[in-house]
Design an enzyme around this catalytic site. Structure first.
Site, short mmCIF file in Angstrom:
data_model
loop_
_atom_site.label_atom_id
_atom_site.label_comp_id
_atom_site.label_asym_id
_atom_site.label_seq_id
_atom_site.Cartn_x
_atom_site.Cartn_y
_atom_site.Cartn_z
N ILE A 14 -10.87 -6.81 -12.90
CA ILE A 14 -11.99 -6.26 -12.90
C ILE A 14 -13.06 -6.55 -13.95
O ILE A 14 -13.07 -6.22 -14.98
CB ILE A 14 -12.16 -4.74 -12.62
CG1 ILE A 14 -10.96 -4.21 -11.91
CG2 ILE A 14 -13.24 -3.82 -12.63
CD1 ILE A 14 -11.25 -4.29 -10.28
N LEU B 210 -4.47 -6.72 -8.04
CA LEU B 210 -4.04 -7.68 -9.27
C LEU B 210 -5.07 -8.29 -9.85
O LEU B 210 -4.82 -9.11 -10.77
CB LEU B 210 -2.72 -8.33 -8.53
CG LEU B 210 -1.96 -7.65 -8.16
CD1 LEU B 210 -0.78 -8.79 -7.73
CD2 LEU B 210 -1.42 -6.68 -9.22
N GLY C 220 0.91 -1.34 0.05
CA GLY C 220 -0.04 -0.04 0.11
C GLY C 220 0.86 1.19 -0.02
O GLY C 220 0.31 2.24 0.38
N HIS D 168 0.92 1.22 -13.19
CA HIS D 168 1.76 -0.27 -13.54
C HIS D 168 3.15 0.00 -13.66
O HIS D 168 3.43 1.15 -14.15
CB HIS D 168 1.02 -0.60 -14.92
CG HIS D 168 1.59 -1.89 -15.51
ND1 HIS D 168 1.53 -3.04 -15.19
CD2 HIS D 168 2.75 -2.10 -16.29
CE1 HIS D 168 2.17 -4.02 -15.67
NE2 HIS D 168 3.16 -3.51 -16.32
C1 GAR Z 1 3.07 -1.24 -7.44
O1 GAR Z 1 4.31 -1.37 -7.87
C2 GAR Z 1 2.27 -1.39 -8.78
O2 GAR Z 1 2.46 -0.92 -9.88
C3 GAR Z 1 2.00 -2.83 -8.80
O3 GAR Z 1 1.66 -3.42 -7.60
C4 GAR Z 1 2.50 -2.62 -6.89
C5 GAR Z 1 1.81 -2.27 -5.55
O4 GAR Z 1 2.71 -1.64 -4.55
N1 GAR Z 1 0.92 -2.92 -9.79
C6 GAR Z 1 0.69 -3.86 -10.95
O5 GAR Z 1 1.82 -4.46 -11.20
C7 GAR Z 1 -0.41 -3.92 -11.84
N2 GAR Z 1 -0.01 -4.59 -12.86
P1 GAR Z 1 1.98 -0.98 -3.38
O6 GAR Z 1 1.29 -2.09 -2.65
O7 GAR Z 1 3.06 -0.56 -2.41
O8 GAR Z 1 1.35 0.40 -3.76
#
Ligand code: GAR
Length: 195
Positions: free
Chosen positions: A85, A82, A11, A99
């Protein structure tokens, strides 16, 4: 503008929105709900510490649980969420996703977190960086709102690249929310144009 922020892990992106609101960098923006796909997500703790309503959803209940929440907000933010939706939820409110690559490169089903930075390093590309885009039913393929570049260093590993990408994600996610809360936008072809 009321937000629903969907998370599944640490988060840090959620935290960047919380901080930007607290610091007044984005005004007239409130996080109404944090929704997590995992009960263990540290993001839930961040929500609790900031007195933001939060809930954990199961995949099978996604539509029935999220529909009433989405109807109450103005913008849905996928911040590390992830699961795909379903179309039924996509049409309720505008939705954005962050992303960790320069889309349309290194996106699509199964491409998240470290898998993305591994693919960037394996490709030999000299630049990388995150993308914020509108969510459509084409996974990671919706119109691009904002991107930021960094130079891939010779000694970067997937871990260091992802670590260096994170702060840029935080910047563009906050900036995208700010723009969307303050301006109108139109989609011209595949481009998102703010006015
Ligand atoms: C982030 O790096 C975001 O880019 C990735 O999940 C992570 C969440 O980090 N999302 C994806 O790869 C979507 N395809 P966080 O929980 O520290 O915000």
């Amino acid at each position: 503008m009321k937000l629903a922020v969907l998370v599944s892990g640490n988060g840090t992106n959620l935290q960047s929105i919380i901080d930007a609101i607290k610091e007044g960098y984005i005004s007239d923006v409130k996080i109404s709900y944090v929704i997590s796909s995992s009960p263990q997500a540290y993001a839930l703790k961040r929500a609790e510490e900031n007195a933001i309503r939060s809930t954990v959803v199961e995949k099978k209940d996604l539509v029935s649980r999220l529909k009433p929440i989405f109807e109450e907000v103005d913008l849905v933010v996928l911040a590390g969420f992830l699961w795909i939706i379903p179309d039924e939820l996509l049409k309720i409110r505008p939705m954005i996703n962050v992303h960790p690559s320069l889309l349309p490169l290194f996106g699509g089903k199964g491409m998240y977190g470290m898998k993305v930075s591994e693919a960037v390093i394996a490709s030999g590309m000299k630049i990388s960086g995150p993308t914020v885009h509108l969510v459509t039913n084409d996974i990671d393929g919706g119109p691009i709102i904002m991107q930021k570049c960094l130079v891939v260093k010779d000694d970067d590993t997937p871990e260091t690249l992802l670590e260096r990408t994170h702060p840029l994600e935080h910047q563009i996610l906050v900036e995208a929310i700010k723009q969307m809360s303050e301006k109108e936008y139109k989609i011209v072809g595949r481009r998102v144009i703010f006015s």
